[in-house]
Design a protein around this motif. Structure first.
Motif: not given
Lengths: 138, 194
Positions: A29-30, A79, A94, A96, A104, A107-108, A111, A114-115, A118
């Motif tokens: 998804g990234d 989450y 949140l 990250y 970087i 953030q990776e 995400i 969090v994904e 979800v």
């Protein structure tokens, strides 16, 4: 539909590919289209097509409803706890960037967490709604 | 070429919509709903919205069709003709007309330098790769820049699932307590779908 051999064989053949495609959508998804929600509904639809052809009973043995209830809440908790983790590490809720040594990578990771949350919630909820509707009887 | 495919799909969508309105057999309506979702998937692919197309294929074409079929299992197959009321269609037409009139004040489409497009979305497009290292801007906006919104969405999905389970499973448990002999085995009800 129970004795329809074409449906049974083709579902058995396609099932691993559907699940693999769901995981691909999740982890790619990234870089490409998709993400947690899309992967969740694809995996849920794999479970549902299995249930349609083979009946609800074998699916209940693989994925019982109590697992689904746990999944629904576990995703939201993952989450939420990602946000709390970033607060513990000294950032905002949140944010990250504090999760790893540089922005970087942080953030990776963020995400990714969090994904995953979800994905787990969406898979559990969609399958759970299907169980609730179909297991209801007349 | 793209616009021709789009127009063909739009026309088919309109045909399917008219079919859904005119049909009285609910099973056919549900199947037409599935066809509608399939056409929408094609249209979204033409519009380069692949992730929305995937969601529509899985939720609209797969899940909601199956749920509709399972609901159909516990109702009758033919739609009952209601006594026609004159006031309701008039009211509906007036409201629709007012809403269409209101769309004239909306922002025009397909203009890049509108204020709604130059505020934060330009920032996201310019800085996504630098800030997050994620090439797909949709993912970085959903999960990182707008993490709170996505948290809210996940909570909404969770709440919806819990609500459905409480409403439908709760009634089943209550019925089981009343009569134990009335066993509801899942495979029966699924094979009863068709």
């Amino acid at each position: 539909m129970k004795f329809d051999i074409i449906a049974r064989v083709s579902v058995k053949m396609f099932l691993p590919f559907i699940l693999l495609f769901g995981l691909y959508i999740q982890f790619h998804g990234d870089y490409g289209p998709g993400g947690g929600f899309q992967a969740g509904v694809i995996i849920a639809s794999a479970i549902i097509i299995y249930a349609l052809v083979f009946g609800l009973f074998p699916v209940h043995q693989i994925v019982p409803l109590r697992y689904l209830r746990l999944m629904m809440s576990a995703g939201v908790l993952i989450y939420l706890s990602t946000g709390i983790l970033t607060m513990i590490l000294g950032g905002n809720y949140l944010e990250y960037s504090v999760l790893a040594h540089d922005q970087i990578h942080g953030q990776e990771w963020g995400i990714f967490f969090v994904e995953t949350g979800v994905l787990i919630t969406v898979t559990g909820t969609m399958t759970g709604i299907f169980y609730a509707f179909v297991g209801r009887g007349r | 070429m793209q616009s021709i495919i789009g127009m063909v799909l739009m026309t088919l969508l309109a045909v399917v919509m008219i079919g859904i309105i005119r049909l009285r057999n609910l099973f056919a309506v549900v199947i037409f709903g599935g066809i509608y979702s399939l056409l929408m998937v094609g249209l979204l692919l033409v519009l380069d919205a692949v992730d929305v197309a995937m969601t529509e294929a899985a939720v609209g074409g797969g899940l909601s069709t199956v749920l509709m079929l399972s609901v159909l299992y516990s109702t009758k197959e033919e739609e009952i003709r209601l006594v026609r009321m004159r006031a309701f269609p008039l009211f509906f037409m007036v409201v629709t007309g007012v809403l269409i009139f209101a769309t004239w004040d909306l922002l025009p489409l397909a203009i890049a330098d509108l204020p709604s497009h130059t505020h934060v979305s330009a920032y996201y497009l310019d800085n996504s790769l630098k800030d997050t290292g994620v090439p797909n801007v949709v993912t970085s906006v959903l999960a990182s820049y707008r993490g709170y919104d996505t948290l809210g969405e996940v909570t909404v999905i969770f709440a919806a699932g819990i609500a459905v389970l409480v409403l439908l499973q709760g009634s089943r448990i209550a019925k089981k307590k009343v009569s134990r002999s009335d066993s509801i085995s899942g495979s029966d009800s699924v094979s009863g779908l068709e």
